[in-house]
Design a protein around this motif. Structure first.
Motif, PDB file in Angstrom:
ATOM      1  N   THR A 381       0.819  -1.212   0.000  1.00  0.00           N
ATOM      2  CA  THR A 381       0.000   0.000   0.000  1.00  0.00           C
ATOM      3  C   THR A 381       0.856   1.265   0.000  1.00  0.00           C
ATOM      4  OG1 THR A 381      -0.132  -0.035   2.425  1.00  0.00           O
ATOM      5  CG2 THR A 381      -1.889  -1.145   1.205  1.00  0.00           C
ATOM      6  N   THR A 441      -5.459   9.336   1.006  1.00  0.00           N
ATOM      7  CA  THR A 441      -5.664   8.271   0.029  1.00  0.00           C
ATOM      8  C   THR A 441      -4.747   7.103   0.341  1.00  0.00           C
ATOM      9  OG1 THR A 441      -6.186   9.901  -1.676  1.00  0.00           O
ATOM     10  CG2 THR A 441      -5.644   7.675  -2.423  1.00  0.00           C
ATOM     11  N   SER A 443      -3.649   3.603  -1.357  1.00  0.00           N
ATOM     12  CA  SER A 443      -3.708   2.863  -2.622  1.00  0.00           C
ATOM     13  C   SER A 443      -2.978   1.539  -2.483  1.00  0.00           C
ATOM     14  CB  SER A 443      -3.050   3.676  -3.748  1.00  0.00           C
ATOM     15  OG  SER A 443      -3.669   4.935  -3.882  1.00  0.00           O
ATOM     16  N   GLU A 450      -8.149   1.552  -4.183  1.00  0.00           N
ATOM     17  CA  GLU A 450      -7.793   2.674  -3.319  1.00  0.00           C
ATOM     18  C   GLU A 450      -8.997   3.107  -2.508  1.00  0.00           C
ATOM     19  OE1 GLU A 450      -6.401   5.747  -5.928  1.00  0.00           O
ATOM     20  OE2 GLU A 450      -8.392   6.614  -6.158  1.00  0.00           O
TER      21      GLU A 450
END
Length: 462
Positions: A381, A441, A443, A450
């Motif tokens: 991530t 955010t 992702s 996401e």
């Protein structure tokens, strides 16, 4: 027959003798760790004999005994691309050598003939022979395992057969040795109606690709540890859709910069056609829609080669990241969802591809590899935060849960938490505002998924 070899093979028990010439020469056996092997006698010299011990699953051994897979292909397409070479002294004097071999090291003279299929009519319905002593004197096995809980003494097989219409005796002469088996009586067996779907033995992918001048992709699904010729309709449909999706978005060509590019008119060139099914747990054959060019490649050859490389790299997350580094988001997401479907449905995969110019690759995705890859991909991530300023209408506030709802002037809906600084403020809604918001955010670099969260930091009435 029980015998012992050095580890990692260990103690062995013969299951079925396929060929006997002054002793078992081709046979299946089981070691103390419940690993089965198909054994081929490869070569002999005055001092030593050479054998190939190929680890096999129950599924693959069944295919060999049914005559669906040749003794040659068992070696060439060994599971995990490796097998054991065992060197034994002819007269029993000297050390036994066990060496691991990979299929790339094979020589043509070491391989069985291309038509080396087991005659399944000799073994169909036979009981496995266990706990038996095989000698060159022609002595028969001492007993037979007819079913999981039934053992029959060899001396009574004629009497058992005559008293039980469900079984009959069948003997096979091989040199000086006589194999005696208990065979299920076919007339009795067929008295009960049973619907059978007979899948044909598939033609070798390399031969087919060369003959039809198209890429050929075989997908063999092993469902839930069983070997039945059936698969859940949703699982099959989803697997084929995601396969086509990966083919659609894995690049055809590299640009000069080293990045991949998706041709605008590539969709037609990328289509795969389902052309048939074959004998595996559930085997599906796919072919490229386009034919080969003058160089004997199709527009899809590079893409399918990359797809097989993707499958093969899945057991190593570093290698997997390298292969996927230039993939676009659609291809990455399609593979992640493909793996999740296999994992959820408890399906293993063997993929085999060949191009018209004889390029070839085979890959195996085991349940362990699939689950470990998903776990590793979920950890890849990336987190980013930024402060954004938007104008819009504050349309909702929940004081107890510290939540807000805002619709921007661009008609975007933003909702999230209220910062501690603003939690004591009084709000009038609806209210036209300029809002300062923290956007976070997260992702997933491998799956392409996401998630975005928002925190309201400051508002100013307009």
């Amino acid at each position: 027959m029980d015998f012992k070899l050095p580890l990692p093979i260990g103690e062995l028990k013969i299951i079925t003798i396929i060929e006997y010439i002054d002793g078992p020469k081709i046979f299946s056996c089981l070691n103390e760790f419940d690993q089965k092997f198909l054994v081929n006698w490869i070569d002999t010299s005055p001092e030593t004999d050479k054998w190939f011990y190929v680890p096999v699953s129950d599924y693959r051994l069944d295919l060999v005994m049914q005559g669906d897979v040749s003794l040659r292909d068992v070696i060439l397409k060994a599971e995990n691309n490796e097998f054991f070479e065992v060197i034994t002294p002819v007269k029993g004097l000297g050390d036994v050598q066990v060496n691991k071999r990979d299929i790339e090291s094979l020589l043509e003279e070491e391989l069985p003939d291309e038509d080396s299929y087991v005659d399944s009519s000799l073994f169909e319905g036979f009981a496995n022979v266990e706990n038996s002593s095989y000698e060159t004197s022609g002595e028969e096995p001492s007993n037979f395992i007819v079913s999981e809980n039934q053992s029959i003494d060899a001396g009574n097989v004629e009497q058992v057969a005559s008293n039980n219409s469900e079984y009959k005796v069948k003997k096979i002469m091989n040199n000086s040795f006589t194999h005696t088996y208990i065979e299920k009586n076919k007339e009795k067996q067929n008295s009960n109606y049973q619907e059978n779907i007979l899948l044909t033995r598939k033609e070798d992918v390399k031969l087919t690709a060369k003959r039809i001048k198209r890429d050929v992709l075989d997908l063999s699904f092993n469902i839930n540890g069983t070997h039945k010729h059936e698969i859940d309709t949703f699982a099959l449909g989803y697997a084929l859709i995601q396969t086509q999706e990966m083919v659609n978005f894995i690049p055809v060509k590299k640009k000069d910069s080293g990045k991949y590019k998706l041709d605008k008119d590539a969709s037609g060139m990328r289509r795969l056609k389902t052309v048939g099914f074959y004998a595996a747990s559930f085997g599906v054959r796919l072919e490229s829609e386009v034919e080969a060019d003058l160089l004997s490649d199709t527009e899809l050859s590079y893409t399918l080669k990359t797809l097989l490389e993707l499958f093969r790299s899945t057991s190593n997350i570093i290698e997997l990241k390298r292969v996927m580094s230039d993939f676009n988001l659609r291809a990455t997401k399609a593979y992640y969802e493909f793996l999740n479907m296999l994992n959820n449905e408890k399906i293993e995969l063997i993929a085999e591809w060949a191009s018209p110019n004889s390029q070839y690759s085979i890959s195996h995705l085991s349940s362990r590899v699939i689950s470990e890859a998903i776990e590793a991909m979920n950890k890849e991530t990336k987190n980013e935060e930024r402060i954004i300023t938007v104008n819009g209408q504050l349309v909702g506030v929940n004081i107890k849960q510290n939540r807000f709802n805002l619709i921007t002037d661009k008609d975007e809906h933003i909702h999230g938490k209220i910062s501690e600084v603003l939690r004591k403020e009084k709000f009038t809604i609806p209210l036209k505002v300029e809002a300062s918001i923290k956007e976070a955010t997260e992702s997933n670099l491998m799956s392409g998924k996401e998630s975005v969260s928002y925190v309201l930091l400051e508002i100013k009435a307009l």
